[in-house]
Motif scaffolding. Structure first.
Motif, PDB file in Angstrom:
ATOM      1  N   ILE A  61       0.836  -1.204   0.000  1.00 38.15           N
ATOM      2  CA  ILE A  61       0.000   0.000   0.000  1.00 38.15           C
ATOM      3  C   ILE A  61       0.872   1.256   0.000  1.00 38.15           C
ATOM      4  CG2 ILE A  61      -1.634   1.343   1.383  1.00 38.15           C
ATOM      5  CD1 ILE A  61      -2.804  -1.386   2.307  1.00 38.15           C
ATOM      6  N   CYS A  62       1.927   1.252   0.833  1.00 35.75           N
ATOM      7  CA  CYS A  62       2.834   2.405   0.884  1.00 35.75           C
ATOM      8  C   CYS A  62       3.569   2.602  -0.440  1.00 35.75           C
ATOM      9  CB  CYS A  62       3.835   2.229   2.018  1.00 35.75           C
ATOM     10  SG  CYS A  62       3.113   2.408   3.664  1.00 35.75           S
ATOM     11  N   MET A  63       3.876   1.485  -1.099  1.00 34.38           N
ATOM     12  CA  MET A  63       4.558   1.594  -2.390  1.00 34.38           C
ATOM     13  C   MET A  63       3.656   2.297  -3.410  1.00 34.38           C
ATOM     14  SD  MET A  63       6.472  -1.398  -4.584  1.00 34.38           S
ATOM     15  CE  MET A  63       5.006  -2.412  -4.668  1.00 34.38           C
ATOM     16  N   ILE A  64       2.365   1.980  -3.383  1.00 39.58           N
ATOM     17  CA  ILE A  64       1.430   2.630  -4.306  1.00 39.58           C
ATOM     18  C   ILE A  64       1.288   4.116  -3.971  1.00 39.58           C
ATOM     19  CG2 ILE A  64      -0.990   2.743  -5.035  1.00 39.58           C
ATOM     20  CD1 ILE A  64      -1.082  -0.320  -4.688  1.00 39.58           C
ATOM     21  N   LEU A  65       1.118   4.409  -2.662  1.00 41.58           N
ATOM     22  CA  LEU A  65       0.862   5.790  -2.250  1.00 41.58           C
ATOM     23  C   LEU A  65       2.086   6.685  -2.363  1.00 41.58           C
ATOM     24  CD1 LEU A  65      -1.356   5.270   0.933  1.00 41.58           C
ATOM     25  CD2 LEU A  65      -2.099   5.961  -1.358  1.00 41.58           C
ATOM     26  N   PHE A  66       3.255   6.159  -1.979  1.00 37.69           N
ATOM     27  CA  PHE A  66       4.426   7.024  -1.837  1.00 37.69           C
ATOM     28  C   PHE A  66       5.522   6.791  -2.877  1.00 37.69           C
ATOM     29  CE2 PHE A  66       2.767   6.462   2.586  1.00 37.69           C
ATOM     30  CZ  PHE A  66       2.165   7.706   2.661  1.00 37.69           C
ATOM     31  N   TYR A 102       2.394  17.573  -0.219  1.00 37.33           N
ATOM     32  CA  TYR A 102       1.760  16.372  -0.782  1.00 37.33           C
ATOM     33  C   TYR A 102       1.114  15.542   0.322  1.00 37.33           C
ATOM     34  CZ  TYR A 102       1.347  11.852  -3.158  1.00 37.33           C
ATOM     35  OH  TYR A 102       0.865  10.671  -3.667  1.00 37.33           O
ATOM     36  N   LYS A 103       1.868  15.320   1.422  1.00 39.95           N
ATOM     37  CA  LYS A 103       1.317  14.540   2.533  1.00 39.95           C
ATOM     38  C   LYS A 103       0.136  15.263   3.178  1.00 39.95           C
ATOM     39  CE  LYS A 103       5.585  12.066   3.684  1.00 39.95           C
ATOM     40  NZ  LYS A 103       6.700  11.932   4.653  1.00 39.95           N
ATOM     41  N   GLY A 104       0.223  16.595   3.239  1.00 40.47           N
ATOM     42  CA  GLY A 104      -0.880  17.365   3.808  1.00 40.47           C
ATOM     43  C   GLY A 104      -2.147  17.232   2.985  1.00 40.47           C
ATOM     44  N   ILE A 105      -1.991  17.246   1.673  1.00 39.21           N
ATOM     45  CA  ILE A 105      -3.157  17.084   0.793  1.00 39.21           C
ATOM     46  C   ILE A 105      -3.801  15.719   1.002  1.00 39.21           C
ATOM     47  CG2 ILE A 105      -3.871  16.867  -1.616  1.00 39.21           C
ATOM     48  CD1 ILE A 105      -1.761  19.005  -2.286  1.00 39.21           C
ATOM     49  N   TRP A 106      -2.973  14.676   1.067  1.00 41.99           N
ATOM     50  CA  TRP A 106      -3.506  13.328   1.297  1.00 41.99           C
ATOM     51  C   TRP A 106      -4.194  13.244   2.653  1.00 41.99           C
ATOM     52  CZ3 TRP A 106      -4.676   9.101  -1.277  1.00 41.99           C
ATOM     53  CH2 TRP A 106      -4.149   8.935  -2.557  1.00 41.99           C
ATOM     54  N   PHE A 133      -5.539  15.696   4.389  1.00 37.63           N
ATOM     55  CA  PHE A 133      -6.786  16.460   4.315  1.00 37.63           C
ATOM     56  C   PHE A 133      -7.865  15.659   3.591  1.00 37.63           C
ATOM     57  CE2 PHE A 133      -9.606  19.263   1.903  1.00 37.63           C
ATOM     58  CZ  PHE A 133     -10.159  20.026   2.928  1.00 37.63           C
ATOM     59  N   GLY A 134      -7.488  15.019   2.477  1.00 41.64           N
ATOM     60  CA  GLY A 134      -8.450  14.233   1.719  1.00 41.64           C
ATOM     61  C   GLY A 134      -9.019  13.081   2.535  1.00 41.64           C
ATOM     62  N   ILE A 135      -8.154  12.386   3.282  1.00 45.57           N
ATOM     63  CA  ILE A 135      -8.611  11.252   4.099  1.00 45.57           C
ATOM     64  C   ILE A 135      -9.538  11.730   5.212  1.00 45.57           C
ATOM     65  CG2 ILE A 135      -7.846   9.473   5.728  1.00 45.57           C
ATOM     66  CD1 ILE A 135      -5.293   9.225   4.001  1.00 45.57           C
ATOM     67  N   LEU A 136      -9.154  12.830   5.895  1.00 42.66           N
ATOM     68  CA  LEU A 136      -9.997  13.366   6.969  1.00 42.66           C
ATOM     69  C   LEU A 136     -11.332  13.866   6.425  1.00 42.66           C
ATOM     70  CD1 LEU A 136      -7.319  15.332   9.058  1.00 42.66           C
ATOM     71  CD2 LEU A 136      -8.402  13.142   9.629  1.00 42.66           C
ATOM     72  N   TYR A 137     -11.299  14.468   5.253  1.00 45.95           N
ATOM     73  CA  TYR A 137     -12.540  14.951   4.637  1.00 45.95           C
ATOM     74  C   TYR A 137     -13.469  13.796   4.308  1.00 45.95           C
ATOM     75  CZ  TYR A 137     -15.700  17.226   1.353  1.00 45.95           C
ATOM     76  OH  TYR A 137     -16.810  17.682   0.720  1.00 45.95           O
ATOM     77  N   MET A 138     -12.922  12.721   3.771  1.00 37.89           N
ATOM     78  CA  MET A 138     -13.740  11.556   3.447  1.00 37.89           C
ATOM     79  C   MET A 138     -14.321  10.940   4.709  1.00 37.89           C
ATOM     80  SD  MET A 138     -13.910  11.280   0.192  1.00 37.89           S
ATOM     81  CE  MET A 138     -14.591   9.619   0.076  1.00 37.89           C
ATOM     82  N   LEU A 139     -13.504  10.872   5.779  1.00 41.76           N
ATOM     83  CA  LEU A 139     -14.026  10.351   7.038  1.00 41.76           C
ATOM     84  C   LEU A 139     -15.143  11.231   7.584  1.00 41.76           C
ATOM     85  CD1 LEU A 139     -10.677   9.305   8.848  1.00 41.76           C
ATOM     86  CD2 LEU A 139     -12.486   7.785   8.044  1.00 41.76           C
ATOM     87  N   TYR A 140     -14.934  12.526   7.474  1.00 44.51           N
ATOM     88  CA  TYR A 140     -15.972  13.459   7.935  1.00 44.51           C
ATOM     89  C   TYR A 140     -17.271  13.252   7.170  1.00 44.51           C
ATOM     90  CZ  TYR A 140     -18.470  17.856   8.589  1.00 44.51           C
ATOM     91  OH  TYR A 140     -19.435  18.792   8.838  1.00 44.51           O
TER      92      TYR A 140
END
Length: 365
Positions: A227-232, A346-350, A352-359
């Motif tokens: 998973i980390c290989m795909i993301l990072f 880049y990490k901040g955007i990811w 934010f996106g994850i927290l937004y989806m959880l919200y």
């Protein structure tokens, strides 16, 4: 090259009437089914003569088709062909003053003539460059696992001392197989190599044109690593290649990641297994040498300052492999700071996106 080349050298040696000594440089990693390797011959995985004969009448494409079937549990053709070559040498033990020398993973020079020198990216050097350029950010590896490493100048010392001993004493009175290994004297884990290399590149000798800020970690769980290989690794590579394409430059990072992925298929086998090597012959040889010889031809535990060693390794990799001049180091430091900012954004955007989806999932009506 490994097997038939050895066969030709044995034939040449057999034609020399005054031959005093024949040394075959094998590898300590050629009998991988044996977890503790002793200084003795082992049976090959197949008859080397039949394998050579088969490769002569099969085409390269046909050999490639059946390669995995032939290798079985052996991870690559290097270990396979080295073990076949050893069998050819053993066949000639009664006819030639031959010995088998098994160095472990040969790494850049420790002291002489040029500290840190290397001419390839095999072993730890490749990891240092890949991590330093920011294209390797995750590895599936047991952090406590270690490899057996030997600086090339120490390996050469071992060859010279073994040659001296066998020529003066005769192969009839010496062990015909000797290991040149280090893990009984010093152990350096894969985690230490990555962390030290990263620190050197971040703080002392940055590389030019890093694709991403060096970071990441080792993973003991394969799926977390995947998973980390795909993301990072893959996602940033796609992002950067897309920018290059828009700017009319040829994309490169996805091709690099594909090569890394294929290389890791072999590396992970070695990184997640540990072998032990008996080095009784080296211990015996040390006792036969006087103090001056032991200082000149070092074959024992060395006082290795890992920070200085990795600094020399990275400097030589910059100069000799990457063709990067020392004058470009200040610019490389500035570029590293820019990539640190890009990495955090880049990490901040990811995040934010994850927290937004959880919200949205938790509070959507």
């Amino acid at each position: 090259m490994n097997t038939r080349g050895t066969k030709y050298m044995l034939e040449l040696a057999g034609s020399l009437k005054q031959l005093e000594f024949f040394a075959y440089c094998s590898t300590a990693y050629c009998h991988l089914h044996v977890k503790t390797l002793y200084e003795k011959p082992y049976d090959p995985p197949a008859d080397p003569h039949k394998v050579m004969q088969a490769c002569e009448w099969l085409s390269d494409d046909e050999v490639a088709t059946i390669e995995k079937k032939i290798l079985g549990d052996i991870p690559n053709t290097y270990a396979y062909t080295k073990s076949l070559a050893e069998a050819l040498v053993v066949e000639k033990f009664d006819e030639l003053p031959a010995v088998i020398l098994r160095p472990s993973i040969v790494i850049p020079i420790w002291k002489e003539p040029i500290p840190g020198w290397t001419d390839n990216i095999n072993g730890p050097t490749g990891l240092l460059i890949g991590a330093g350029k920011g294209v390797i950010r995750t590895m599936y590896c047991k952090s406590s696992g270690y490899g057996d490493f030997l600086p090339v100048d120490v390996a050469v010392n071992g060859i010279l001392v073994a040659s001296w001993r066998n020529i003066t004493a005769g192969t009839d009175t010496t062990n015909r197989v000797a290991h040149m290994t280090s893990s009984n004297d010093i152990k350096v884990s894969w985690a230490e190599i990555i962390e030290l290399g990263r620190w050197v590149i971040e703080n002392k000798v940055p590389l030019n044109g890093v694709a991403w800020y060096p970071g990441g970690s080792m993973k003991s769980n394969y799926w977390v690593h995947y998973i980390c290989m795909i993301l990072f690794q893959w996602m940033p590579a796609l992002f950067v290649d897309a920018l290059l394409w828009l700017l009319r430059y040829p994309p490169v990072l996805c091709r690099v990641q594909n090569r890394i992925f294929k290389g890791f298929e072999v590396f992970e086998y070695y990184a997640n297994n540990v072998w032990n090597f008996d080095n009784s012959e080296a211990v015996k040889l040390r006792k036969l040498m006087n103090n001056r010889e032991r200082k000149t031809y070092v074959i024992e535990k060395i006082e290795l300052d890992l920070i200085d060693y990795f600094t020399n390794c990275v400097l030589c990799a910059r100069r000799l492999i990457l063709k990067e001049s020392d004058e470009s180091i200040p610019a490389a430091r500035r570029h590293m700071k820019v990539m640190w900012v890009v990495d955090k954004v880049y990490k901040g955007i990811w995040l934010f996106g994850i927290l937004y989806m959880l919200y949205r999932c938790l509070f959507a009506t």
